[in-house]
Design a protein around this motif. Structure first.
Motif, PDB file in Angstrom:
ATOM      1  N   SER A  17      -2.237  75.389  38.359  1.00  0.00           N
ATOM      2  CA  SER A  17      -0.636  75.322  38.252  1.00  0.00           C
ATOM      3  C   SER A  17      -0.098  76.632  37.737  1.00  0.00           C
ATOM      4  CB  SER A  17      -0.145  74.279  37.088  1.00  0.00           C
ATOM      5  OG  SER A  17      -0.158  72.990  37.956  1.00  0.00           O
ATOM      6  N   LEU A  18       1.034  77.348  38.461  1.00  0.00           N
ATOM      7  CA  LEU A  18       1.179  78.600  37.904  1.00  0.00           C
ATOM      8  C   LEU A  18       2.939  78.201  37.263  1.00  0.00           C
ATOM      9  CD1 LEU A  18      -0.973  79.594  39.930  1.00  0.00           C
ATOM     10  CD2 LEU A  18       0.596  81.361  40.737  1.00  0.00           C
ATOM     11  N   ILE A  19       2.899  78.546  35.989  1.00  0.00           N
ATOM     12  CA  ILE A  19       4.487  78.172  35.490  1.00  0.00           C
ATOM     13  C   ILE A  19       5.055  79.398  35.563  1.00  0.00           C
ATOM     14  CG2 ILE A  19       5.731  77.099  33.626  1.00  0.00           C
ATOM     15  CD1 ILE A  19       3.197  75.543  32.883  1.00  0.00           C
ATOM     16  N   SER A  74       5.397  72.598  25.733  1.00  0.00           N
ATOM     17  CA  SER A  74       5.840  71.578  26.297  1.00  0.00           C
ATOM     18  C   SER A  74       5.547  71.405  27.763  1.00  0.00           C
ATOM     19  CB  SER A  74       7.370  71.044  25.919  1.00  0.00           C
ATOM     20  OG  SER A  74       7.602  71.122  24.505  1.00  0.00           O
ATOM     21  N   LEU A  75       5.874  72.602  28.400  1.00  0.00           N
ATOM     22  CA  LEU A  75       5.474  72.976  29.947  1.00  0.00           C
ATOM     23  C   LEU A  75       4.152  72.688  30.024  1.00  0.00           C
ATOM     24  CD1 LEU A  75       7.988  75.661  30.630  1.00  0.00           C
ATOM     25  CD2 LEU A  75       8.276  73.373  31.402  1.00  0.00           C
ATOM     26  N   VAL A  76       3.418  73.349  29.161  1.00  0.00           N
ATOM     27  CA  VAL A  76       1.763  73.394  29.493  1.00  0.00           C
ATOM     28  C   VAL A  76       1.486  71.929  29.166  1.00  0.00           C
ATOM     29  CG1 VAL A  76      -0.345  74.245  28.516  1.00  0.00           C
ATOM     30  CG2 VAL A  76       1.491  75.890  28.888  1.00  0.00           C
ATOM     31  N   ALA A  77       1.691  71.293  28.112  1.00  0.00           N
ATOM     32  CA  ALA A  77       1.216  69.993  27.801  1.00  0.00           C
ATOM     33  C   ALA A  77       1.660  68.879  29.048  1.00  0.00           C
ATOM     34  CB  ALA A  77       2.140  69.554  26.485  1.00  0.00           C
ATOM     35  N   GLY A  78       2.796  69.059  29.705  1.00  0.00           N
ATOM     36  CA  GLY A  78       3.040  68.405  30.959  1.00  0.00           C
ATOM     37  C   GLY A  78       2.001  68.384  31.917  1.00  0.00           C
ATOM     38  N   VAL A 119      -4.298  76.413  34.297  1.00  0.00           N
ATOM     39  CA  VAL A 119      -2.768  76.518  34.309  1.00  0.00           C
ATOM     40  C   VAL A 119      -2.595  78.071  33.905  1.00  0.00           C
ATOM     41  CG1 VAL A 119      -0.627  76.440  32.867  1.00  0.00           C
ATOM     42  CG2 VAL A 119      -1.987  74.474  33.369  1.00  0.00           C
ATOM     43  N   ILE A 120      -1.745  78.962  34.615  1.00  0.00           N
ATOM     44  CA  ILE A 120      -1.442  80.230  34.315  1.00  0.00           C
ATOM     45  C   ILE A 120      -0.009  80.638  33.949  1.00  0.00           C
ATOM     46  CG2 ILE A 120      -1.558  82.606  35.320  1.00  0.00           C
ATOM     47  CD1 ILE A 120      -3.631  81.592  37.183  1.00  0.00           C
ATOM     48  N   GLU A 130      10.281  77.612  37.851  1.00  0.00           N
ATOM     49  CA  GLU A 130       9.264  76.668  38.720  1.00  0.00           C
ATOM     50  C   GLU A 130       7.896  76.475  38.541  1.00  0.00           C
ATOM     51  OE1 GLU A 130       8.940  76.406  43.528  1.00  0.00           O
ATOM     52  OE2 GLU A 130      10.459  77.633  42.667  1.00  0.00           O
ATOM     53  N   THR A 131       7.538  75.542  38.808  1.00  0.00           N
ATOM     54  CA  THR A 131       5.901  75.127  38.753  1.00  0.00           C
ATOM     55  C   THR A 131       5.173  75.093  40.133  1.00  0.00           C
ATOM     56  OG1 THR A 131       5.982  74.471  36.355  1.00  0.00           O
ATOM     57  CG2 THR A 131       3.963  73.876  37.687  1.00  0.00           C
ATOM     58  N   LEU A 132       4.324  75.990  40.434  1.00  0.00           N
ATOM     59  CA  LEU A 132       3.345  75.733  41.642  1.00  0.00           C
ATOM     60  C   LEU A 132       2.079  75.099  41.405  1.00  0.00           C
ATOM     61  CD1 LEU A 132       3.807  79.233  43.342  1.00  0.00           C
ATOM     62  CD2 LEU A 132       5.338  77.419  43.735  1.00  0.00           C
TER      63      LEU A 132
END
Length: 265
Positions: free
Chosen positions: A4-6, A25-29, A37-38, A232-234
């Protein structure tokens, strides 16, 4: 492996501490969603917010390290936490990327080798790194580069020689050169027959609109996913066997000529 790329939006009205909490919080999700995750380059402060570099510089184990180590452990993911303005023990500043294991341990740090700005900004305020860095992700060794590094193909050849099958490239890429961002990401994938995971920022850094358009490119140069201009998250599935298959079926890397004779006078 699922990555996932945030693509984080950097708003000058949001404090670095507030953004750290939000990104945590975004990473925890991503728990149960991704293996890797990047995050983008210099997201705590903004890649073009040069006037804030001194004030927001932090040691390698500073507040961003602490927040991201916990985030990686809570999510159970490999986390490339983008980069920070690192203040080294000797006082020098570096644009330094941090990579954490799923247990929250710092497994790699990379000081950006190619600094952007020519005769101003990052190029004059920060020292240059001098070491190539790879991370032994299970089944998918990851080469680490940052933003302006993308314009220097020899760095990526070095990462391939070190065993990389994929490249993580966090960036704060300006909107006015977005076409270069996409073109160079695909070029690095094609010439090295490797995945490119290029994560940029959205929003604006010190009045410089950001390109967004984070993207994942496969070893054949096909774009598997691309973001828009907003946060956005890919999330994309990566197949390490595709790198091996591509390099076997089209073995261009075997034909590399590392040195050529000088031209005749």
């Amino acid at each position: 492996m699922r990555a996932s790329l945030i693509q984080i939006a950097v708003d000058p009205d949001e404090s670095p501490n507030s953004r750290r909490a939000r990104v945590t919080s975004l990473v925890a999700g991503q728990r149960g969603v991704a293996d890797l995750v990047i995050l983008p380059e210099l997201w705590p402060v903004g890649a073009f917010a040069y006037e804030s570099f001194e004030a927001e510089a932090e040691p390698l184990t500073g507040p961003t390290h602490q927040a991201m180590a916990k985030a990686a452990a809570d999510a159970g993911v490999w986390l490339h936490a983008g980069s920070i303005v690192e203040r080294a023990p000797d006082g020098a500043l570096y644009n330094t990327a941090l990579v954490f294991s799923p247990s929250g341990d710092l497994v790699a740090s990379y000081r950006k080798i190619h600094r952007f700005g020519f005769d101003k900004g990052e190029a004059t305020m920060m020292a240059a790194g001098d070491e190539l860095v790879t991370v032994p992700l299970p089944g998918l060794p990851l080469g680490v580069a940052t933003c302006y590094d993308l314009r220097f193909p020899e760095l990526f050849r070095g990462l391939v020689d070190a065993g990389a099958l994929a490249f993580a490239i966090p960036a704060g890429w300006p909107a006015r050169r977005r076409d270069h961002w996409t073109l160079l990401a695909r070029a690095r994938a094609v010439e090295n027959q490797a995945y490119v995971l290029a994560c940029s920022t959205a929003g604006s850094h010190a009045g410089v609109p950001q390109a967004g358009h984070s993207l994942v490119v496969d070893p054949w140069g096909e774009v598997l996913a691309e973001a828009g201009e907003a946060e956005e998250t890919l999330t994309v599935d990566l197949d390490p066997a595709k790198v091996t298959t591509t390099r076997t079926q089209f073995p261009a890397l075997k034909d590399r000529v590392l040195a050529t004779p000088p031209p005749r006078p």
